[in-house]
Design a protein around this motif. Structure first.
Motif, PDB file in Angstrom:
ATOM      1  N   ALA A  72       0.840  -1.205   0.000  1.00 39.87           N
ATOM      2  CA  ALA A  72       0.000   0.000   0.000  1.00 39.87           C
ATOM      3  C   ALA A  72       0.866   1.243   0.000  1.00 39.87           C
ATOM      4  CB  ALA A  72      -0.932  -0.012   1.210  1.00 39.87           C
ATOM      5  N   ARG A  73       1.936   1.218   0.792  1.00 37.62           N
ATOM      6  CA  ARG A  73       2.857   2.355   0.820  1.00 37.62           C
ATOM      7  C   ARG A  73       3.513   2.547  -0.541  1.00 37.62           C
ATOM      8  NH1 ARG A  73       3.728   7.014   3.270  1.00 37.62           N
ATOM      9  NH2 ARG A  73       3.287   6.034   5.292  1.00 37.62           N
ATOM     10  N   GLN A  74       3.831   1.472  -1.219  1.00 40.79           N
ATOM     11  CA  GLN A  74       4.435   1.573  -2.547  1.00 40.79           C
ATOM     12  C   GLN A  74       3.468   2.189  -3.553  1.00 40.79           C
ATOM     13  OE1 GLN A  74       5.595  -2.554  -3.088  1.00 40.79           O
ATOM     14  NE2 GLN A  74       7.748  -2.071  -2.637  1.00 40.79           N
ATOM     15  N   VAL A  75       2.207   1.790  -3.475  1.00 33.88           N
ATOM     16  CA  VAL A  75       1.202   2.371  -4.370  1.00 33.88           C
ATOM     17  C   VAL A  75       1.018   3.851  -4.047  1.00 33.88           C
ATOM     18  CG1 VAL A  75      -1.211   2.320  -5.093  1.00 33.88           C
ATOM     19  CG2 VAL A  75       0.022   0.165  -4.716  1.00 33.88           C
ATOM     20  N   TRP A  76       0.953   4.175  -2.758  1.00 37.31           N
ATOM     21  CA  TRP A  76       0.822   5.562  -2.309  1.00 37.31           C
ATOM     22  C   TRP A  76       1.955   6.434  -2.871  1.00 37.31           C
ATOM     23  CZ3 TRP A  76      -2.234   8.763   0.737  1.00 37.31           C
ATOM     24  CH2 TRP A  76      -1.622   9.879   1.330  1.00 37.31           C
ATOM     25  N   GLU A  77       3.192   5.937  -2.759  1.00 34.54           N
ATOM     26  CA  GLU A  77       4.342   6.686  -3.269  1.00 34.54           C
ATOM     27  C   GLU A  77       4.255   6.861  -4.778  1.00 34.54           C
ATOM     28  OE1 GLU A  77       7.129   7.928  -1.694  1.00 34.54           O
ATOM     29  OE2 GLU A  77       6.405   7.438   0.327  1.00 34.54           O
ATOM     30  N   ALA A  78       3.826   5.813  -5.469  1.00 28.29           N
ATOM     31  CA  ALA A  78       3.722   5.885  -6.927  1.00 28.29           C
ATOM     32  C   ALA A  78       2.652   6.895  -7.349  1.00 28.29           C
ATOM     33  CB  ALA A  78       3.408   4.509  -7.506  1.00 28.29           C
ATOM     34  N   LEU A  79       1.533   6.916  -6.632  1.00 37.15           N
ATOM     35  CA  LEU A  79       0.434   7.808  -6.979  1.00 37.15           C
ATOM     36  C   LEU A  79       0.769   9.267  -6.719  1.00 37.15           C
ATOM     37  CD1 LEU A  79      -2.621   5.843  -5.520  1.00 37.15           C
ATOM     38  CD2 LEU A  79      -2.149   6.237  -7.945  1.00 37.15           C
ATOM     39  N   TYR A  80       1.308   9.556  -5.532  1.00 31.83           N
ATOM     40  CA  TYR A  80       1.402  10.940  -5.096  1.00 31.83           C
ATOM     41  C   TYR A  80       2.807  11.543  -5.152  1.00 31.83           C
ATOM     42  CZ  TYR A  80      -3.226   9.618  -3.542  1.00 31.83           C
ATOM     43  OH  TYR A  80      -4.524   9.156  -3.520  1.00 31.83           O
ATOM     44  N   LYS A  81       3.842  10.742  -4.965  1.00 28.31           N
ATOM     45  CA  LYS A  81       5.208  11.254  -5.064  1.00 28.31           C
ATOM     46  C   LYS A  81       5.701  11.200  -6.508  1.00 28.31           C
ATOM     47  CE  LYS A  81       5.543  11.791  -0.572  1.00 28.31           C
ATOM     48  NZ  LYS A  81       5.392  13.139   0.016  1.00 28.31           N
ATOM     49  N   ILE A  87     -11.378  19.146   2.233  1.00 32.14           N
ATOM     50  CA  ILE A  87     -10.439  18.837   3.317  1.00 32.14           C
ATOM     51  C   ILE A  87      -9.657  17.559   3.007  1.00 32.14           C
ATOM     52  CG2 ILE A  87     -10.322  18.024   5.713  1.00 32.14           C
ATOM     53  CD1 ILE A  87     -10.446  21.018   5.531  1.00 32.14           C
ATOM     54  N   ALA A  88     -10.331  16.557   2.454  1.00 35.03           N
ATOM     55  CA  ALA A  88      -9.633  15.317   2.099  1.00 35.03           C
ATOM     56  C   ALA A  88      -8.580  15.580   1.030  1.00 35.03           C
ATOM     57  CB  ALA A  88     -10.635  14.270   1.616  1.00 35.03           C
ATOM     58  N   SER A  89      -8.873  16.484   0.099  1.00 35.01           N
ATOM     59  CA  SER A  89      -7.885  16.805  -0.936  1.00 35.01           C
ATOM     60  C   SER A  89      -6.681  17.524  -0.338  1.00 35.01           C
ATOM     61  CB  SER A  89      -8.519  17.659  -2.042  1.00 35.01           C
ATOM     62  OG  SER A  89      -8.731  18.999  -1.638  1.00 35.01           O
ATOM     63  N   VAL A  90      -6.910  18.353   0.665  1.00 36.93           N
ATOM     64  CA  VAL A  90      -5.796  19.031   1.347  1.00 36.93           C
ATOM     65  C   VAL A  90      -4.865  17.996   1.968  1.00 36.93           C
ATOM     66  CG1 VAL A  90      -5.175  20.527   3.298  1.00 36.93           C
ATOM     67  CG2 VAL A  90      -7.034  21.190   1.753  1.00 36.93           C
ATOM     68  N   ARG A  91      -5.444  16.974   2.597  1.00 36.78           N
ATOM     69  CA  ARG A  91      -4.619  15.930   3.202  1.00 36.78           C
ATOM     70  C   ARG A  91      -3.794  15.205   2.154  1.00 36.78           C
ATOM     71  NH1 ARG A  91      -9.633  14.562   5.891  1.00 36.78           N
ATOM     72  NH2 ARG A  91      -9.744  15.599   7.911  1.00 36.78           N
ATOM     73  N   LEU A  92      -4.408  14.902   1.005  1.00 35.48           N
ATOM     74  CA  LEU A  92      -3.676  14.235  -0.073  1.00 35.48           C
ATOM     75  C   LEU A  92      -2.538  15.110  -0.584  1.00 35.48           C
ATOM     76  CD1 LEU A  92      -6.604  12.727  -2.201  1.00 35.48           C
ATOM     77  CD2 LEU A  92      -5.036  11.470  -0.710  1.00 35.48           C
ATOM     78  N   LEU A  93      -2.797  16.386  -0.712  1.00 32.16           N
ATOM     79  CA  LEU A  93      -1.793  17.304  -1.235  1.00 32.16           C
ATOM     80  C   LEU A  93      -0.640  17.500  -0.257  1.00 32.16           C
ATOM     81  CD1 LEU A  93      -4.303  19.863  -2.748  1.00 32.16           C
ATOM     82  CD2 LEU A  93      -2.616  18.557  -4.064  1.00 32.16           C
ATOM     83  N   VAL A  94      -0.959  17.537   1.029  1.00 28.67           N
ATOM     84  CA  VAL A  94       0.076  17.726   2.044  1.00 28.67           C
ATOM     85  C   VAL A  94       0.843  16.424   2.291  1.00 28.67           C
ATOM     86  CG1 VAL A  94       0.529  18.278   4.470  1.00 28.67           C
ATOM     87  CG2 VAL A  94      -1.136  19.623   3.171  1.00 28.67           C
ATOM     88  N   GLU A  95       0.112  15.372   2.648  1.00 24.44           N
ATOM     89  CA  GLU A  95       0.749  14.121   3.066  1.00 24.44           C
ATOM     90  C   GLU A  95       1.243  13.294   1.886  1.00 24.44           C
ATOM     91  OE1 GLU A  95      -2.348  12.324   5.334  1.00 24.44           O
ATOM     92  OE2 GLU A  95      -2.349  13.904   6.867  1.00 24.44           O
ATOM     93  N   GLY A  96       0.555  13.412   0.754  1.00 24.37           N
ATOM     94  CA  GLY A  96       0.929  12.623  -0.408  1.00 24.37           C
ATOM     95  C   GLY A  96       1.862  13.355  -1.340  1.00 24.37           C
ATOM     96  N   ILE A  97       1.391  14.420  -1.957  1.00 23.95           N
ATOM     97  CA  ILE A  97       2.194  15.140  -2.952  1.00 23.95           C
ATOM     98  C   ILE A  97       3.303  15.943  -2.298  1.00 23.95           C
ATOM     99  CG2 ILE A  97       2.063  16.986  -4.683  1.00 23.95           C
ATOM    100  CD1 ILE A  97      -0.577  15.815  -5.602  1.00 23.95           C
ATOM    101  N   GLY A  98       3.081  16.446  -1.088  1.00 24.44           N
ATOM    102  CA  GLY A  98       4.166  17.102  -0.360  1.00 24.44           C
ATOM    103  C   GLY A  98       4.154  18.618  -0.412  1.00 24.44           C
ATOM    104  N   ILE A  99       2.995  19.228  -0.658  1.00 25.84           N
ATOM    105  CA  ILE A  99       2.871  20.688  -0.647  1.00 25.84           C
ATOM    106  C   ILE A  99       2.311  21.103   0.713  1.00 25.84           C
ATOM    107  CG2 ILE A  99       1.797  22.704  -1.732  1.00 25.84           C
ATOM    108  CD1 ILE A  99       1.590  21.044  -4.309  1.00 25.84           C
ATOM    109  N   PRO A 100       3.029  21.900   1.493  1.00 26.68           N
ATOM    110  CA  PRO A 100       2.543  22.251   2.842  1.00 26.68           C
ATOM    111  C   PRO A 100       1.303  23.128   2.800  1.00 26.68           C
ATOM    112  CG  PRO A 100       4.519  23.488   2.301  1.00 26.68           C
ATOM    113  CD  PRO A 100       4.339  22.488   1.200  1.00 26.68           C
ATOM    114  N   GLU A 101       0.465  23.005   3.809  1.00 23.13           N
ATOM    115  CA  GLU A 101      -0.775  23.786   3.837  1.00 23.13           C
ATOM    116  C   GLU A 101      -0.508  25.285   3.929  1.00 23.13           C
ATOM    117  OE1 GLU A 101      -0.252  22.488   8.213  1.00 23.13           O
ATOM    118  OE2 GLU A 101       0.331  21.832   6.215  1.00 23.13           O
TER     119      GLU A 101
END
Length: 399
Positions: free
Chosen positions: A28-37, A220-234
């Motif tokens: 799951a972590r590998q898929v997460w990294e592939a999707l968002y990083k 709000i869920a998209s903010v979490r994806l952008l911060v925790e996944g893609i890496g853009i701070p709030e």
């Protein structure tokens, strides 16, 4: 077979999905990294996964499901407006603004310091002084040639708020976007420009189509994806609301919270109700009371956006009323000279009126800035997004 989008899933959701497939949870972590990083566009590009697992995901209808840029228009100022298509065929518009539009100036954040120092704006237009350490740091970044841009994101297909000066209002509302569709706009634009998070400085504004606070959960869920996944701070995100009072109070309780910009646009309820009918539900006093519940640090500032409409809300008496409304608040004002659109019966204020209005607010102690219009020639500026599908300047991607 029904296709299931992976982009937009949280890490716990991906763990549940991998568990159901009999996979170890690290997948799951590998898929997460592939999707968002890595921001892959297909399951086959997730090469960290075994070929057998990729094939199984594909057989079960799993797709990345990132929104697709299908058309683009490029402004003379470098701004780009995109028509984004979702999986069901619905479209929204998203905007890329190289170097931004000045919206962050004066809000005390890192993005504001970049804006003010790199463009030599400290001390101008009511901005606050920037200390020498900040100047030295950002000067070094400028010399290194890094990129800085702002992405304007949509949260709904159309809009239900019906602000009278906005082209998007003419569309009405079709549906909310999902968290994946909101964050996916960002990922698609980052991929188009080859942005490297951490090196390039990216700011996000939830100011495109729709009212984010009428699609609160997905926003709000998209903010979490952008911060925790893609890496853009709030701290590099700003959400603009027309004034949904209960949602502002809910927003004040969030632990992960972008900056807030309230579209004030009038100095009293009579004028605001004429141009923003939502005022009938929540008046200015109610909105300001809700804004005051947001926890504010010493360097936190609430932005009040004010679209100047010629002869409607741009007179000296209106400036005096704005000062009275915002007295004592940790706030700044962004003035936006109205961006015209077909079928909208307003006019732009003359430059002298704009200058007088700004000076009155600054002289009254309110930091006040004029947002630079970006992409007016391609209908990409504030209030101009309209899901355009057939204009001469549009280029179909992949054609």
């Amino acid at each position: 077979m029904e296709r299931a989008a992976l982009f937009g899933m949280s890490l716990p959701e991906l763990m549940e999905r991998m568990g159901a497939l009999g996979q170890k949870l690290y997948r799951a972590r590998q898929v997460w990294e592939a999707l968002y990083k890595q921001r892959v566009s297909s399951v086959e590009e997730m090469t960290v996964l075994p070929a057998e697992l990729r094939a199984r995901l594909t057989d079960e209808g799993a797709v990345v499901g990132m929104p697709e840029i299908v058309q683009a228009a490029v402004s003379v100022d470098g701004t780009e407006r995109y028509l984004m298509r979702m999986a069901d065929g619905e479209t929204v518009e998203t905007v890329w603004m190289p170097d931004g539009d000045g919206g962050e100036r004066g809000d005390g954040t890192e993005a504001a310091l970049e804006e003010e120092v790199l463009e030599g704006r400290e001390g101008n237009e009511g901005s606050r002084p920037v200390d020498k350490v900040d100047k030295r740091n950002w000067g070094a970044l400028a010399a290194a040639g890094y990129r800085r841009a702002t992405i304007c994101i949509s949260s709904q297909v159309g809009c239900a708020v019906n602000c009278q000066f906005c082209l998007t209002a003419k569309l009405g509302i079709k549906r909310n976007l999902t968290a994946g569709e909101i964050a996916g706009q960002v990922a698609a634009v980052l991929n188009r420009h080859g942005v490297k998070i951490g090196k390039d400085r990216i700011n996000l504004v939830f100011m495109g189509m729709g009212e984010p606070f009428l699609n609160y959960e997905a926003f709000i869920a998209s903010v979490r994806l952008l911060v925790e996944g893609i890496g853009i701070p709030e701290s590099r995100m700003t959400v603009s609301t027309s004034g949904i009072e209960p949602a502002i109070r809910r927003f004040a309780q969030e632990t992960l919270r972008p900056k807030l910009a309230l579209s004030l646009n009038a100095s009293n309820d009579v004028v605001r109700e004429q141009i923003m009918p939502i005022t009938r539900k929540w008046n200015i006093a109610q909105l300001l009371d809700a804004v005051r519940t947001i926890p504010m640090g010493k360097r936190d500032w609430v932005t009040f956006e004010y679209v100047l409409l010629g002869g409607v809300n741009d007179q000296p008496e209106h400036a005096r009323e704005v000062l009275a409304l915002l007295k004592g608040m940790h706030a700044k004002v962004n003035l936006i000279v109205w961006n015209p659109g077909p079928g909208i019966a307003y006019t732009q204020p003359d430059p002298e009126s704009v200058a007088v209005f700004q000076k009155m607010l600054i002289d009254g102690g309110m930091p006040t800035y004029i947002r630079r219009p970006r992409g007016r020639d391609i209908y990409a500026a504030c209030g101009q997004l309209k899901r355009t599908v057939s204009e001469p300047e549009l280029v179909t991607i992949g054609a």
